[in-house]
Design a protein around this motif. Structure first.
Motif, PDB file in Angstrom:
ATOM      1  N   MET A  98     -18.530 -15.082  -6.698  1.00 15.14           N
ATOM      2  CA  MET A  98     -18.002 -14.934  -5.353  1.00 15.14           C
ATOM      3  C   MET A  98     -16.474 -14.914  -5.348  1.00 15.14           C
ATOM      4  N   LYS A  99     -15.873 -15.711  -6.248  1.00 16.37           N
ATOM      5  CA  LYS A  99     -14.416 -15.747  -6.253  1.00 16.37           C
ATOM      6  C   LYS A  99     -13.835 -14.437  -6.777  1.00 16.37           C
ATOM      7  N   ARG A 100     -14.572 -13.713  -7.610  1.00 15.69           N
ATOM      8  CA  ARG A 100     -14.087 -12.407  -8.068  1.00 15.69           C
ATOM      9  C   ARG A 100     -14.088 -11.392  -6.928  1.00 15.69           C
ATOM     10  N   VAL A 101     -15.097 -11.449  -6.083  1.00 18.23           N
ATOM     11  CA  VAL A 101     -15.134 -10.543  -4.934  1.00 18.23           C
ATOM     12  C   VAL A 101     -13.995 -10.858  -3.974  1.00 18.23           C
ATOM     13  N   THR A 102     -13.741 -12.142  -3.761  1.00 15.71           N
ATOM     14  CA  THR A 102     -12.627 -12.551  -2.913  1.00 15.71           C
ATOM     15  C   THR A 102     -11.302 -12.083  -3.498  1.00 15.71           C
ATOM     16  N   GLY A 103     -11.137 -12.212  -4.806  1.00 14.70           N
ATOM     17  CA  GLY A 103      -9.925 -11.737  -5.470  1.00 14.70           C
ATOM     18  C   GLY A 103      -9.777 -10.231  -5.371  1.00 14.70           C
ATOM     19  N   LEU A 104     -10.886  -9.519  -5.517  1.00 11.47           N
ATOM     20  CA  LEU A 104     -10.865  -8.060  -5.401  1.00 11.47           C
ATOM     21  C   LEU A 104     -10.428  -7.629  -4.011  1.00 11.47           C
ATOM     22  N   VAL A 105     -11.021  -8.223  -2.986  1.00 13.32           N
ATOM     23  CA  VAL A 105     -10.685  -7.864  -1.607  1.00 13.32           C
ATOM     24  C   VAL A 105      -9.246  -8.246  -1.277  1.00 13.32           C
ATOM     25  N   ALA A 106      -8.830  -9.451  -1.657  1.00 15.03           N
ATOM     26  CA  ALA A 106      -7.455  -9.883  -1.395  1.00 15.03           C
ATOM     27  C   ALA A 106      -6.460  -8.994  -2.132  1.00 15.03           C
ATOM     28  N   GLY A 107      -6.765  -8.624  -3.357  1.00 15.08           N
ATOM     29  CA  GLY A 107      -5.895  -7.747  -4.121  1.00 15.08           C
ATOM     30  C   GLY A 107      -5.777  -6.370  -3.504  1.00 15.08           C
ATOM     31  N   MET A 108      -6.890  -5.839  -3.033  1.00  9.33           N
ATOM     32  CA  MET A 108      -6.856  -4.518  -2.398  1.00  9.33           C
ATOM     33  C   MET A 108      -6.050  -4.555  -1.107  1.00  9.33           C
ATOM     34  N   VAL A 109      -6.186  -5.625  -0.339  1.00 14.90           N
ATOM     35  CA  VAL A 109      -5.427  -5.749   0.903  1.00 14.90           C
ATOM     36  C   VAL A 109      -3.936  -5.854   0.604  1.00 14.90           C
ATOM     37  N   LEU A 110      -3.562  -6.686  -0.369  1.00 17.75           N
ATOM     38  CA  LEU A 110      -2.152  -6.804  -0.755  1.00 17.75           C
ATOM     39  C   LEU A 110      -1.599  -5.477  -1.259  1.00 17.75           C
ATOM     40  N   PHE A 111      -2.380  -4.779  -2.059  1.00 11.97           N
ATOM     41  CA  PHE A 111      -1.945  -3.496  -2.608  1.00 11.97           C
ATOM     42  C   PHE A 111      -1.687  -2.485  -1.490  1.00 11.97           C
ATOM     43  N   VAL A 112      -2.632  -2.371  -0.583  1.00 12.32           N
ATOM     44  CA  VAL A 112      -2.493  -1.394   0.513  1.00 12.32           C
ATOM     45  C   VAL A 112      -1.320  -1.755   1.417  1.00 12.32           C
ATOM     46  N   LEU A 113      -1.162  -3.034   1.761  1.00 14.58           N
ATOM     47  CA  LEU A 113      -0.039  -3.444   2.607  1.00 14.58           C
ATOM     48  C   LEU A 113       1.297  -3.206   1.915  1.00 14.58           C
ATOM     49  N   GLY A 114       1.349  -3.460   0.611  1.00 16.85           N
ATOM     50  CA  GLY A 114       2.584  -3.241  -0.130  1.00 16.85           C
ATOM     51  C   GLY A 114       2.967  -1.777  -0.221  1.00 16.85           C
ATOM     52  N   VAL A 115       2.002  -0.918  -0.530  1.00 15.17           N
ATOM     53  CA  VAL A 115       2.281   0.525  -0.626  1.00 15.17           C
ATOM     54  C   VAL A 115       2.667   1.084   0.737  1.00 15.17           C
ATOM     55  N   GLN A 116       1.893   0.744   1.744  1.00 14.85           N
ATOM     56  CA  GLN A 116       2.174   1.255   3.090  1.00 14.85           C
ATOM     57  C   GLN A 116       3.535   0.787   3.585  1.00 14.85           C
ATOM     58  N   GLY A 117       3.858  -0.468   3.356  1.00 19.10           N
ATOM     59  CA  GLY A 117       5.146  -1.001   3.798  1.00 19.10           C
ATOM     60  C   GLY A 117       6.313  -0.408   3.027  1.00 19.10           C
ATOM     61  N   GLY A 118       6.134  -0.209   1.730  1.00 19.22           N
ATOM     62  CA  GLY A 118       7.192   0.393   0.926  1.00 19.22           C
ATOM     63  C   GLY A 118       7.487   1.829   1.330  1.00 19.22           C
ATOM     64  N   ILE A 119       6.448   2.598   1.577  1.00 18.70           N
ATOM     65  CA  ILE A 119       6.642   3.982   2.022  1.00 18.70           C
ATOM     66  C   ILE A 119       7.296   4.010   3.396  1.00 18.70           C
ATOM     67  N   ARG A 120       6.847   3.122   4.281  1.00 12.12           N
ATOM     68  CA  ARG A 120       7.450   3.050   5.613  1.00 12.12           C
ATOM     69  C   ARG A 120       8.938   2.722   5.529  1.00 12.12           C
ATOM     70  N   LEU A 121       9.275   1.771   4.659  1.00 11.77           N
ATOM     71  CA  LEU A 121      10.663   1.353   4.509  1.00 11.77           C
ATOM     72  C   LEU A 121      11.521   2.458   3.893  1.00 11.77           C
TER      73      LEU A 121
END
Length: 67
Positions: A1-24
């Motif tokens: 279960m903790k791997r799924v949580t890590g996967l989801v949290a990692g994907m959310v961080l990745f998407v927010l980081g890419v989207q924010g960097g491109i926006r900036l």
């Protein structure tokens, strides 16, 4: 279960980081979720890059198959 949580949290961080960097990069005055952060453009861009890196590492760890 903790791997799924890590996967989801990692994907959310990745998407927010890419989207924010491109926006900036497209509009230096639009900092997105890091609008509160002091330090200006370089600090915000570095933070978005760090979010992408941490998100990719966390998602890679969470998506790894365990035998």
């Amino acid at each position: 279960m903790k791997r799924v949580t890590g996967l989801v949290a990692g994907m959310v961080l990745f998407v927010l980081g890419v989207q924010g960097g491109i926006r900036l990069l497209a509009d230096r005055d639009n900092a997105g979720i890091l609008d509160w952060m002091p330090g200006g453009f370089p600090a915000r861009l570095s933070s978005y890059a760090l979010m992408v890196l941490v998100g990719a590492l966390l998602a890679g760890w969470g998506g790894r198959k365990v035998a």
